[in-house]
Design a protein around this motif. Structure first.
Motif, PDB file in Angstrom:
ATOM      1  N   LEU A  31       0.858  -1.182   0.000  1.00  0.00           N
ATOM      2  CA  LEU A  31       0.000   0.000   0.000  1.00  0.00           C
ATOM      3  C   LEU A  31       0.896   1.234   0.000  1.00  0.00           C
ATOM      4  CD1 LEU A  31      -2.970   1.167   0.539  1.00  0.00           C
ATOM      5  CD2 LEU A  31      -2.269   1.253   2.932  1.00  0.00           C
ATOM      6  N   ALA A  32       0.712   2.115  -0.992  1.00  0.00           N
ATOM      7  CA  ALA A  32       1.496   3.367  -1.030  1.00  0.00           C
ATOM      8  C   ALA A  32       0.521   4.502  -0.714  1.00  0.00           C
ATOM      9  CB  ALA A  32       2.172   3.522  -2.377  1.00  0.00           C
ATOM     10  N   GLY A  33      -0.032   5.179  -1.733  1.00  0.00           N
ATOM     11  CA  GLY A  33      -1.022   6.233  -1.483  1.00  0.00           C
ATOM     12  C   GLY A  33      -2.429   5.677  -1.306  1.00  0.00           C
ATOM     13  N   GLY A  34      -2.649   4.465  -1.792  1.00  0.00           N
ATOM     14  CA  GLY A  34      -3.935   3.789  -1.612  1.00  0.00           C
ATOM     15  C   GLY A  34      -5.027   4.204  -2.590  1.00  0.00           C
ATOM     16  N   HIS A  35      -4.732   5.110  -3.503  1.00  0.00           N
ATOM     17  CA  HIS A  35      -5.795   5.625  -4.362  1.00  0.00           C
ATOM     18  C   HIS A  35      -6.125   4.734  -5.553  1.00  0.00           C
ATOM     19  CE1 HIS A  35      -7.400   9.306  -2.730  1.00  0.00           C
ATOM     20  NE2 HIS A  35      -6.224   9.473  -2.157  1.00  0.00           N
ATOM     21  N   SER A  36      -5.360   3.700  -5.771  1.00  0.00           N
ATOM     22  CA  SER A  36      -5.777   2.666  -6.727  1.00  0.00           C
ATOM     23  C   SER A  36      -6.106   1.376  -5.974  1.00  0.00           C
ATOM     24  CB  SER A  36      -4.671   2.395  -7.760  1.00  0.00           C
ATOM     25  OG  SER A  36      -4.540   3.492  -8.615  1.00  0.00           O
ATOM     26  N   GLY A  55       3.706   3.318   2.808  1.00  0.00           N
ATOM     27  CA  GLY A  55       3.419   4.741   2.560  1.00  0.00           C
ATOM     28  C   GLY A  55       4.276   5.706   3.361  1.00  0.00           C
ATOM     29  N   ARG A  56       4.707   5.266   4.548  1.00  0.00           N
ATOM     30  CA  ARG A  56       5.489   6.199   5.361  1.00  0.00           C
ATOM     31  C   ARG A  56       6.956   5.814   5.481  1.00  0.00           C
ATOM     32  NH1 ARG A  56       0.820   7.097   9.796  1.00  0.00           N
ATOM     33  NH2 ARG A  56      -0.044   5.332   8.674  1.00  0.00           N
ATOM     34  N   LEU A  57       7.437   4.935   4.598  1.00  0.00           N
ATOM     35  CA  LEU A  57       8.877   4.622   4.623  1.00  0.00           C
ATOM     36  C   LEU A  57       9.644   5.918   4.359  1.00  0.00           C
ATOM     37  CD1 LEU A  57       9.425   1.255   2.692  1.00  0.00           C
ATOM     38  CD2 LEU A  57       9.473   1.681   5.149  1.00  0.00           C
ATOM     39  N   PRO A  58      10.529   6.306   5.254  1.00  0.00           N
ATOM     40  CA  PRO A  58      11.100   7.649   5.160  1.00  0.00           C
ATOM     41  C   PRO A  58      12.039   7.852   3.970  1.00  0.00           C
ATOM     42  CG  PRO A  58      12.110   6.403   6.958  1.00  0.00           C
ATOM     43  CD  PRO A  58      11.010   5.552   6.423  1.00  0.00           C
ATOM     44  N   ASP A  59      12.668   6.776   3.492  1.00  0.00           N
ATOM     45  CA  ASP A  59      13.752   6.974   2.512  1.00  0.00           C
ATOM     46  C   ASP A  59      13.303   6.915   1.063  1.00  0.00           C
ATOM     47  OD1 ASP A  59      15.335   7.127   4.699  1.00  0.00           O
ATOM     48  OD2 ASP A  59      15.939   5.012   4.622  1.00  0.00           O
ATOM     49  N   THR A  76       7.226   9.505  -3.649  1.00  0.00           N
ATOM     50  CA  THR A  76       7.015  10.936  -3.856  1.00  0.00           C
ATOM     51  C   THR A  76       5.595  11.140  -4.397  1.00  0.00           C
ATOM     52  OG1 THR A  76       9.349  11.079  -4.359  1.00  0.00           O
ATOM     53  CG2 THR A  76       8.006  12.971  -4.989  1.00  0.00           C
ATOM     54  N   THR A  77       4.856  12.063  -3.779  1.00  0.00           N
ATOM     55  CA  THR A  77       3.450  12.213  -4.191  1.00  0.00           C
ATOM     56  C   THR A  77       3.350  13.056  -5.464  1.00  0.00           C
ATOM     57  OG1 THR A  77       3.120  14.234  -2.913  1.00  0.00           O
ATOM     58  CG2 THR A  77       2.661  12.146  -1.778  1.00  0.00           C
ATOM     59  N   HIS A  78       2.188  12.947  -6.088  1.00  0.00           N
ATOM     60  CA  HIS A  78       1.937  13.770  -7.276  1.00  0.00           C
ATOM     61  C   HIS A  78       2.102  15.246  -6.896  1.00  0.00           C
ATOM     62  CE1 HIS A  78       0.430   9.994  -8.666  1.00  0.00           C
ATOM     63  NE2 HIS A  78      -0.780  10.106  -8.182  1.00  0.00           N
ATOM     64  N   TYR A  79       1.617  15.621  -5.702  1.00  0.00           N
ATOM     65  CA  TYR A  79       1.730  17.037  -5.295  1.00  0.00           C
ATOM     66  C   TYR A  79       3.190  17.454  -5.090  1.00  0.00           C
ATOM     67  CZ  TYR A  79       1.493  21.440  -2.946  1.00  0.00           C
ATOM     68  OH  TYR A  79       1.712  22.760  -2.633  1.00  0.00           O
ATOM     69  N   ASP A  80       4.003  16.570  -4.505  1.00  0.00           N
ATOM     70  CA  ASP A  80       5.435  16.885  -4.346  1.00  0.00           C
ATOM     71  C   ASP A  80       6.037  17.231  -5.711  1.00  0.00           C
ATOM     72  OD1 ASP A  80       5.361  16.188  -1.633  1.00  0.00           O
ATOM     73  OD2 ASP A  80       6.108  14.159  -1.983  1.00  0.00           O
ATOM     74  N   THR A 111       1.024   8.397  -5.235  1.00  0.00           N
ATOM     75  CA  THR A 111       2.476   8.454  -5.441  1.00  0.00           C
ATOM     76  C   THR A 111       2.825   8.089  -6.878  1.00  0.00           C
ATOM     77  OG1 THR A 111       2.840   6.117  -4.875  1.00  0.00           O
ATOM     78  CG2 THR A 111       2.804   7.701  -3.038  1.00  0.00           C
ATOM     79  N   ILE A 112       3.959   8.602  -7.321  1.00  0.00           N
ATOM     80  CA  ILE A 112       4.389   8.278  -8.695  1.00  0.00           C
ATOM     81  C   ILE A 112       4.680   6.784  -8.818  1.00  0.00           C
ATOM     82  CG2 ILE A 112       6.813   8.958  -8.252  1.00  0.00           C
ATOM     83  CD1 ILE A 112       6.887   9.883 -11.233  1.00  0.00           C
ATOM     84  N   GLY A 113       5.273   6.211  -7.771  1.00  0.00           N
ATOM     85  CA  GLY A 113       5.594   4.772  -7.826  1.00  0.00           C
ATOM     86  C   GLY A 113       4.339   3.922  -7.875  1.00  0.00           C
ATOM     87  N   GLY A 114       3.349   4.273  -7.047  1.00  0.00           N
ATOM     88  CA  GLY A 114       2.100   3.509  -7.045  1.00  0.00           C
ATOM     89  C   GLY A 114       1.416   3.576  -8.394  1.00  0.00           C
ATOM     90  N   SER A 115       1.422   4.746  -8.990  1.00  0.00           N
ATOM     91  CA  SER A 115       0.791   4.903 -10.296  1.00  0.00           C
ATOM     92  C   SER A 115       1.521   4.075 -11.355  1.00  0.00           C
ATOM     93  CB  SER A 115       0.784   6.383 -10.698  1.00  0.00           C
ATOM     94  OG  SER A 115       0.328   6.505 -12.014  1.00  0.00           O
ATOM     95  N   LEU A 116       2.856   4.140 -11.349  1.00  0.00           N
ATOM     96  CA  LEU A 116       3.617   3.428 -12.386  1.00  0.00           C
ATOM     97  C   LEU A 116       3.459   1.914 -12.242  1.00  0.00           C
ATOM     98  CD1 LEU A 116       6.780   5.699 -12.485  1.00  0.00           C
ATOM     99  CD2 LEU A 116       5.067   5.422 -14.288  1.00  0.00           C
TER     100      LEU A 116
END
Ligand SMILES: Cc1cc2nc3c(=O)[nH]c(=O)nc-3n(C[C@H](O)[C@H](O)[C@H](O)COP(=O)(O)OP(=O)(O)OC[C@H]3O[C@@H](n4cnc5c(N)ncnc54)[C@H](O)[C@@H]3O)c2cc1C
Length: 269
Positions: A31-36, A55-59, A76-80, A111-116
């Motif tokens: 689970l990253a941003g969870g939006h998919s 989702g909250r892994l700091p690195d 990294t989020t879409h907003y970032d 997140t960009i990673g979740g989307s990709l």
């Protein structure tokens, strides 16, 4: 609209996340941003027994310069990306694409990673990632490997990220001139019925086929100095047709938006 029961783990490190993936195998989902993932779980299209919340892994949430390239953490989020002063300067295609995604809520969590990795055929990022000829860093039980964007998207909802692996970073060249993203959005969600990204002499197209693709025929026509290059946007492509757009209309949109993206990119040169 209630997901099937599942267990939940929130690893503190990437290694811990990889260990949990190895332990739970096909029963687990990241689970990253969870939006998919969450909509799919609510519709019971996905029923993981274990949800591993990275989702909250700091690195894995950063934008930084690395050896002349730009490195972007998968979380990294879409907003970032939309709001990054660094990217507005050195890779403006990325903020432009980010700003076109969904709405503020989606951009704040997704997140960009979740989307990709989700690889929705209507997602925006794949067009830009292909046009920028990005490199994707993937971590797994055997260590890290790098895959070029052109080999990353395998099919609808399928990528080169295998079971037990995590996409960790995306690396793109600094590209500030000759870039543009033109999109025909589905009104309710913002997803791309057609999205065309141009970066220098490369063209990536999303929304039009089962997976995003480099419009090689357009690139070749551009290299040959042809002024009608955009007409080749769907050459050799099996164009999707659905309730949002017939295949004929999508092909038309692809040609029109390719022309617009090329024109706008050349004005920015
Ligand atoms: C109403 C709505 C409108 C939207 N509009 C748009 C739009 O206009 N354009 C657009 O492109 N998208 C749109 N989206 C999708 C949105 O951008 C999602 O955030 C994105 O597709 C998934 O990112 P996420 O971080 O939420 O991933 P999640 O939902 O958490 O995960 C998605 C999938 O990727 C896997 N995963 C996540 N991160 C990793 C990783 N680092 N490594 C390996 N696997 C991973 C998960 O296990 C899951 O299978 C929309 C979504 C909604 C709900």
């Amino acid at each position: 609209m209630i997901p099937a029961p599942f267990d939940y783990a929130r690893p503190a490190t990437l290694d811990e996340a990889l260990g949990l993936l190895a332990k739970h195998g096909d029963d687990a989902k990241l689970l990253a941003g969870g939006h998919s993932l969450l909509p799919a779980m609510k519709l019971r299209l996905a029923q993981p027994k274990m949800v591993i919340d990275i989702g909250r892994l700091p690195d894995l949430r950063y934008i930084r310069r690395e050896a002349g390239r730009l490195a972007i953490g998968a979380l990294t989020t879409h907003y970032d990306l939309e709001s990054s002063a660094e990217l507005k300067q050195s890779c403006p295609l990325l903020p432009e694409v980010a700003a076109s995604i969904g709405d503020v809520q989606i951009r704040n969590r997704g997140t960009i990673g979740g989307s990709l990795v989700h690889a929705d055929p209507a997602a925006d990022w794949p067009a830009a990632i292909l046009a920028l000829d990005a490199e994707m860093e993937i971590a797994g039980p055997q260590g890290r490997r790098t895959v070029k964007a052109g080999e990353f998207f395998v099919d609808i909802l399928q990528t080169a990220v295998g079971p037990g692996e995590i996409l960790t970073a995306i690396r793109v060249p600094q590209t500030s001139a000759r870039v543009a993203y033109e999109k025909f959005a589905q009104k309710a969600s913002g997803f791309a019925i057609c999205g065309v990204a141009v970066a220098e002499n490369r063209v990536g197209i999303t929304g039009v086929a089962a997976k995003a693709y480099r419009a090689v025929a357009v690139e070749q026509a551009l290299a040959a100095g042809r002024t009608d290059a955009a007409d080749r946007a769907v050459d050799g492509v099996d164009v999707l047709g659905d309730i949002h757009a017939s295949s004929e209309f999508r092909a038309h949109l692809a040609r029109v938006h390719t022309r617009r993206a090329l024109e706008r990119a050349s004005k920015r040169a």
